[in-house]
Motif scaffolding. Structure first.
Motif, mmCIF file in Angstrom:
data_model
loop_
_atom_site.group_PDB
_atom_site.id
_atom_site.type_symbol
_atom_site.label_atom_id
_atom_site.label_comp_id
_atom_site.label_asym_id
_atom_site.label_seq_id
_atom_site.Cartn_x
_atom_site.Cartn_y
_atom_site.Cartn_z
ATOM 1 N N PRO A 268 0.787 -1.231 0.000
ATOM 2 C CA PRO A 268 0.000 0.000 0.000
ATOM 3 C C PRO A 268 0.819 1.280 0.000
ATOM 4 O O PRO A 268 0.396 2.284 -0.573
ATOM 5 N N GLY A 269 1.972 1.280 0.637
ATOM 6 C CA GLY A 269 2.827 2.458 0.626
ATOM 7 C C GLY A 269 2.090 3.734 1.016
ATOM 8 O O GLY A 269 1.471 3.830 2.083
ATOM 9 N N ALA A 270 2.124 4.730 0.128
ATOM 10 C CA ALA A 270 1.536 6.048 0.410
ATOM 11 C C ALA A 270 0.031 5.996 0.611
ATOM 12 O O ALA A 270 -0.553 6.939 1.161
ATOM 13 N N MET A 271 -0.612 4.915 0.187
ATOM 14 C CA MET A 271 -2.060 4.793 0.406
ATOM 15 C C MET A 271 -2.424 4.886 1.880
ATOM 16 O O MET A 271 -3.541 5.297 2.225
ATOM 17 N N ALA A 272 -1.498 4.521 2.765
ATOM 18 C CA ALA A 272 -1.777 4.555 4.203
ATOM 19 C C ALA A 272 -2.059 5.972 4.686
ATOM 20 O O ALA A 272 -2.571 6.160 5.797
ATOM 21 N N TYR A 273 -1.743 6.969 3.865
ATOM 22 C CA TYR A 273 -1.957 8.364 4.242
ATOM 23 C C TYR A 273 -3.159 8.978 3.522
ATOM 24 O O TYR A 273 -3.346 10.197 3.569
ATOM 25 N N SER A 274 -3.976 8.152 2.892
ATOM 26 C CA SER A 274 -5.096 8.690 2.106
ATOM 27 C C SER A 274 -6.104 9.425 2.974
ATOM 28 O O SER A 274 -6.816 10.308 2.483
ATOM 29 N N HIS A 275 -6.166 9.091 4.269
ATOM 30 C CA HIS A 275 -7.122 9.765 5.153
ATOM 31 C C HIS A 275 -6.768 11.227 5.367
ATOM 32 O O HIS A 275 -7.590 12.002 5.872
ATOM 33 N N GLU A 276 -5.553 11.636 4.978
ATOM 34 C CA GLU A 276 -5.175 13.044 5.113
ATOM 35 C C GLU A 276 -5.800 13.910 4.022
ATOM 36 O O GLU A 276 -5.779 15.147 4.117
ATOM 37 N N ASN A 277 -6.331 13.279 2.997
ATOM 38 C CA ASN A 277 -7.058 14.015 1.956
ATOM 39 C C ASN A 277 -8.468 14.318 2.444
ATOM 40 O O ASN A 277 -9.101 13.489 3.104
ATOM 41 N N ARG A 278 -8.981 15.487 2.099
ATOM 42 C CA ARG A 278 -10.295 15.917 2.562
ATOM 43 C C ARG A 278 -11.229 16.128 1.369
ATOM 44 O O ARG A 278 -10.889 16.849 0.429
ATOM 45 N N ILE A 279 -12.397 15.533 1.430
ATOM 46 C CA ILE A 279 -13.380 15.675 0.356
ATOM 47 C C ILE A 279 -13.728 17.141 0.116
ATOM 48 O O ILE A 279 -13.905 17.585 -1.023
ATOM 49 N N ALA A 280 -13.795 17.909 1.194
ATOM 50 C CA ALA A 280 -14.166 19.318 1.065
ATOM 51 C C ALA A 280 -13.184 20.094 0.198
ATOM 52 O O ALA A 280 -13.547 21.098 -0.418
ATOM 53 N N ASP A 281 -11.929 19.627 0.140
ATOM 54 C CA ASP A 281 -10.914 20.330 -0.651
ATOM 55 C C ASP A 281 -11.146 20.183 -2.154
ATOM 56 O O ASP A 281 -10.551 20.922 -2.948
ATOM 57 N N LEU B 238 -13.059 4.932 4.845
ATOM 58 C CA LEU B 238 -14.073 5.190 5.858
ATOM 59 C C LEU B 238 -14.349 6.684 5.990
ATOM 60 O O LEU B 238 -15.511 7.117 6.022
ATOM 61 N N GLU B 239 -13.279 7.474 6.063
ATOM 62 C CA GLU B 239 -13.445 8.911 6.249
ATOM 63 C C GLU B 239 -14.080 9.570 5.036
ATOM 64 O O GLU B 239 -14.946 10.442 5.161
ATOM 65 N N HIS B 240 -13.668 9.150 3.828
ATOM 66 C CA HIS B 240 -14.212 9.767 2.625
ATOM 67 C C HIS B 240 -15.702 9.459 2.461
ATOM 68 O O HIS B 240 -16.469 10.299 1.981
ATOM 69 N N ALA B 241 -16.112 8.265 2.861
ATOM 70 C CA ALA B 241 -17.539 7.932 2.800
ATOM 71 C C ALA B 241 -18.339 8.821 3.750
ATOM 72 O O ALA B 241 -19.394 9.358 3.388
ATOM 73 N N ARG B 242 -17.836 8.986 4.962
ATOM 74 C CA ARG B 242 -18.539 9.853 5.917
ATOM 75 C C ARG B 242 -18.567 11.297 5.433
ATOM 76 O O ARG B 242 -19.584 11.990 5.563
ATOM 77 N N ASP B 243 -17.444 11.756 4.877
ATOM 78 C CA ASP B 243 -17.376 13.134 4.398
ATOM 79 C C ASP B 243 -18.339 13.373 3.236
ATOM 80 O O ASP B 243 -19.003 14.417 3.163
ATOM 81 N N CYS B 244 -18.391 12.425 2.303
ATOM 82 C CA CYS B 244 -19.319 12.565 1.174
ATOM 83 C C CYS B 244 -20.753 12.666 1.673
ATOM 84 O O CYS B 244 -21.536 13.516 1.205
ATOM 85 N N ALA B 245 -21.106 11.809 2.621
ATOM 86 C CA ALA B 245 -22.474 11.833 3.146
ATOM 87 C C ALA B 245 -22.762 13.153 3.847
ATOM 88 O O ALA B 245 -23.834 13.739 3.668
ATOM 89 N N GLU B 246 -21.800 13.640 4.632
ATOM 90 C CA GLU B 246 -22.003 14.892 5.359
ATOM 91 C C GLU B 246 -22.137 16.074 4.411
ATOM 92 O O GLU B 246 -22.933 16.996 4.645
ATOM 93 N N LEU B 247 -21.352 16.042 3.327
ATOM 94 C CA LEU B 247 -21.387 17.137 2.350
ATOM 95 C C LEU B 247 -22.468 16.943 1.290
ATOM 96 O O LEU B 247 -22.587 17.747 0.375
ATOM 97 N N LYS B 248 -23.215 15.838 1.417
ATOM 98 C CA LYS B 248 -24.300 15.514 0.486
ATOM 99 C C LYS B 248 -23.787 15.352 -0.946
ATOM 100 O O LYS B 248 -24.423 15.783 -1.917
#
Length: 311
Positions: free
Chosen positions: A118-131, A149-159
């Motif tokens: 996975p390498g750099a994929m382990a840091y994908s949670h640092e990306n923000r959908i809002a950006d 997990l985080e991106h799914a929650r962010d998408c739902a929150e941002l509709k």
């Protein structure tokens, strides 16, 4: 209409085994397996689910926006995205890691064994959908576990409506987590094997999953795809090809067709057929990003296959 593509960017090392895995594996000895496959051919390709989906969506004249991570060796991938006209503004570079790497061995029956770092994929949670800014539709494809997990929650929150595409990342999640993804998602896309695993882990049937989203898409290789939506099942045919060259990235090409169809307001039969066509175009080429038909060629092949033109 921008499609946000959350997932991996990776380098694929693809090898060909000229026999069949089933002939080299003993079913009653799998608990102590020690086997080597002779792979006379090997090549390195640009890959990763996000990269492959974006590449195919660009072929359709779509507007992909990748949200992903690259490692210290990722400069060549960034340059490739720029050359393709695909925005890299949401791609994060992680200097302390290598870019994700997939080592894929394909046998004579198109079965695959993959090892993945996975390498750099382990840091994908640092990306923000809002950006990402305004987007029409998103897809959450295989990526770092926390990032998905985080991106799914962010998408739902941002509709932001999104496709949940767990792919090879599905085993990372337990039943409760997968049910949460389904509840948050607008659409779910899996292949038939992943569909079975999803039902087993969640305790939900395909029909029950479909009731919780606007559509559940199950791809079935040479048997086409099933789309469960509105209480019915739509059967999507496979587009025959003269020669199967390499299945790597076919699912990603299919999902690009889904993204394009949905963002363009196409109905499900047409969206599914376009997705099926993109998978068939890809399977006749090596690697996930080496086919290059023009939009006009894709439209012509669609009409030849299905007897009408897509919008």
């Amino acid at each position: 209409m921008t499609s946000l593509i959350c997932g991996s960017l990776a380098f694929d090392t693809i090898m060909a085994f000229h026999g069949r895995f089933s002939e080299a594996l003993l079913a009653d000895q799998l608990h102590k397996i020690n086997v080597a496959f002779l792979v006379p051919s090997m090549r390195r390709e640009y890959g990763g689910c996000a990269g492959n989906i974006a590449y195919n969506l660009k072929l359709l004249d779509g507007e992909p926006l990748i949200m992903a991570t690259l490692g210290q060796d990722g400069d060549s991938y960034l340059q490739r995205l720029k050359a393709l006209g695909i925005s890299e503004r949401c791609v994060r570079s992680v200097p302390a890691s290598y870019t994700a790497q997939a080592f894929i061995t394909t046998d004579a029956a198109s079965n695959q064994i993959t090892a993945f770092h996975p390498g750099a994929m382990a840091y994908s949670h640092e990306n923000r959908i809002a950006d990402a800014g305004p987007v029409k539709l998103a897809i959450i494809a295989p990526d770092g576990r926390d990032g998905m997990l985080e991106h799914a929650r962010d998408c739902a929150e941002l509709k932001v409506p999104f496709i949940f595409d767990p792919g090879q990342g599905l085993p990372m999640f337990d039943g409760a987590e997968l049910r949460q993804f389904i509840e948050l998602a607008t659409y779910v896309a899996v292949n038939d094997y992943e569909g079975e695993m999803l039902t087993e882990r969640t305790g939900l049937s395909l029909e029950q999953i479909a009731q919780r989203v606007e559509a559940l898409v199950v791809t079935r290789g040479e048997h086409g795809a099933h789309i469960f939506t509105g209480g019915k099942r739509i059967d999507i045919p496979c587009v025959p090809v003269d020669q199967v060259v390499d299945p790597t990235g076919c699912g990603d090409a299919f999902r690009a067709g889904m993204l394009y169809g949905l963002t363009q307001g196409m109905d499900w039969p047409t969206t599914g057929r376009l997705a099926s066509l993109m998978g068939s175009i890809k399977i006749t080429h090596q690697g996930g990003q080496n086919h290059a038909p023009s939009v006009a060629e894709i439209r012509e092949r669609f009409q030849q296959a299905f007897g009408y033109r897509y919008p």
